[in-house]
Enzyme design. Sequence first.
Site, PDB file in Angstrom:
ATOM      1  N   CYS A 184      14.251  25.841 -34.224  1.00 17.39           N
ATOM      2  CA  CYS A 184      14.501  27.133 -33.607  1.00 17.39           C
ATOM      3  C   CYS A 184      15.582  26.969 -32.554  1.00 17.39           C
ATOM      4  CB  CYS A 184      13.211  27.661 -32.962  1.00 17.39           C
ATOM      5  SG  CYS A 184      13.409  29.279 -32.187  1.00 17.39           S
ATOM      6  N   HIS A 202      10.693  34.174 -39.955  1.00 21.65           N
ATOM      7  CA  HIS A 202      10.853  33.437 -38.683  1.00 21.65           C
ATOM      8  C   HIS A 202      11.355  34.386 -37.587  1.00 21.65           C
ATOM      9  CE1 HIS A 202      12.184  29.718 -36.332  1.00 21.65           C
ATOM     10  NE2 HIS A 202      12.812  30.690 -35.714  1.00 21.65           N
ATOM     11  N   GLU A 203      12.340  35.220 -37.927  1.00 26.52           N
ATOM     12  CA  GLU A 203      12.891  36.157 -36.918  1.00 26.52           C
ATOM     13  C   GLU A 203      11.883  37.253 -36.580  1.00 26.52           C
ATOM     14  OE1 GLU A 203      15.279  34.867 -35.566  1.00 26.52           O
ATOM     15  OE2 GLU A 203      15.877  33.551 -37.201  1.00 26.52           O
ATOM     16  N   HIS A 232       9.490  36.272 -33.969  1.00 26.05           N
ATOM     17  CA  HIS A 232       9.976  36.337 -32.577  1.00 26.05           C
ATOM     18  C   HIS A 232       9.716  37.705 -31.953  1.00 26.05           C
ATOM     19  CE1 HIS A 232      11.744  32.427 -31.985  1.00 26.05           C
ATOM     20  NE2 HIS A 232      12.558  32.530 -33.019  1.00 26.05           N
TER      21      HIS A 232
HETATM   22  C1  UDB Z   1      18.338  28.305 -37.088  1.00 27.23           C
HETATM   23  N1  UDB Z   1      19.613  26.711 -38.260  1.00 27.23           N
HETATM   24  O1  UDB Z   1      19.331  28.953 -36.854  1.00 27.23           O
HETATM   25  F1  UDB Z   1      20.420  24.912 -44.517  1.00 27.23           F
HETATM   26  F2  UDB Z   1      24.567  26.202 -42.846  1.00 27.23           F
HETATM   27  C2  UDB Z   1      18.445  26.823 -37.450  1.00 27.23           C
HETATM   28  C3  UDB Z   1      18.592  25.896 -36.222  1.00 27.23           C
HETATM   29  C4  UDB Z   1      17.398  26.057 -35.324  1.00 27.23           C
HETATM   30  C5  UDB Z   1      18.657  24.467 -36.714  1.00 27.23           C
HETATM   31  C6  UDB Z   1      19.860  26.217 -35.447  1.00 27.23           C
HETATM   32  C7  UDB Z   1      19.646  26.376 -39.543  1.00 27.23           C
HETATM   33  O2  UDB Z   1      18.644  26.188 -40.212  1.00 27.23           O
HETATM   34  N2  UDB Z   1      20.927  26.282 -40.002  1.00 27.23           N
HETATM   35  C8  UDB Z   1      21.388  26.030 -41.243  1.00 27.23           C
HETATM   36  C9  UDB Z   1      20.599  25.582 -42.273  1.00 27.23           C
HETATM   37  C10 UDB Z   1      21.179  25.337 -43.508  1.00 27.23           C
HETATM   38  C11 UDB Z   1      22.517  25.540 -43.714  1.00 27.23           C
HETATM   39  C12 UDB Z   1      23.268  25.997 -42.645  1.00 27.23           C
HETATM   40  C13 UDB Z   1      22.734  26.239 -41.428  1.00 27.23           C
HETATM   41  N3  UDB Z   1      17.120  28.900 -37.035  1.00 27.23           N
HETATM   42  C14 UDB Z   1      17.104  30.277 -36.594  1.00 27.23           C
HETATM   43  C15 UDB Z   1      16.277  30.545 -35.387  1.00 27.23           C
HETATM   44  O3  UDB Z   1      15.861  29.717 -34.606  1.00 27.23           O
HETATM   45  N4  UDB Z   1      16.044  31.818 -35.199  1.00 27.23           N
HETATM   46  O4  UDB Z   1      15.224  32.265 -34.262  1.00 27.23           O
HETATM   47  C16 UDB Z   1      15.876  28.290 -37.448  1.00 27.23           C
HETATM   48  C17 UDB Z   1      15.604  28.498 -38.948  1.00 27.23           C
HETATM   49  C18 UDB Z   1      14.421  27.630 -39.390  1.00 27.23           C
HETATM   50  C19 UDB Z   1      13.824  28.330 -40.563  1.00 27.23           C
HETATM   51  C20 UDB Z   1      14.300  29.726 -40.536  1.00 27.23           C
HETATM   52  C21 UDB Z   1      15.190  29.878 -39.343  1.00 27.23           C
HETATM   53 ZN    ZN Z   2      13.638  30.906 -33.809  1.00 30.14          ZN
END
Ligand code: UDB
Ligand code: ZN
Length: 183
Positions: free
Chosen positions: A111, A154-155, A158
């Site tokens: 996250c 996930h969103e 939140h």
């Molecule tokens: C993310 N990013 O944005 F497979 F290009 C995660 C973080 C926490 C590692 C930054 C992510 O999974 N990036 C990703 C994955 C890939 C290819 C690519 C980029 N989140 C969103 C968040 O925290 N929202 O509140 C966490 C994700 C974990 C599962 C769903 C959301």
């Molecule tokens: Zn998150």
Amino acid sequence: MLTMKDIIRDGHPTLRQKAEALTFPLTDEERQTLLDMQTFLRNSQDPEMAEKYKLRSGVGIAAPQINVSKRMFAVYLPDDGNGNTYDLAIVNPKIVSHSVQDAYLPMGEGCLSVDEDVPGLVHRHHRVTIKGFDIDGNEINLRLKGYAAIVFQHELDHLNGVMFYDHIDKQNPLTPKDGAIEV
Ligand code: UDB
Ligand code: ZN
């Protein structure tokens, strides 16, 4: 422009609050916040911008994560693994139906608001139907599965003060549930 310093971290009380529904038309400030969240995600996946501003590569961000306790989030998935692209902002989203079958990411979840790794599987609905509104108040209807469904759930969590690690089984963090699909 939003950067990592605008994102509140685990332990901040706003992350545990139930966010408030919005009313239309959105205020100029609400609209700008939503657009800023979308821009943050695009920037974070642009190699030059990500390097320059030290952004983690984000796929989704919810308003409470920038300390705005309102029911809206943005998702940016240039390719969700099923050949679909999602670049959208959604207001007052809700899950109207979902599969019985669960799904999980084998690597677990992270996250933007959590700096440490929390190992463990996060089981979510494999398929979800989501209704909500775009920035102008037009209805949005989405049928999602797999990775896209996981990101949206996930969103949505939140907006309800729920963190991904709340879903990890403390006794057996790495054991898949019966019948659950690995995404
Ligand atoms: C993310 N990013 O944005 F497979 F290009 C995660 C973080 C926490 C590692 C930054 C992510 O999974 N990036 C990703 C994955 C890939 C290819 C690519 C980029 N989140 C969103 C968040 O925290 N929202 O509140 C966490 C994700 C974990 C599962 C769903 C959301
Ligand atoms: Zn998150």
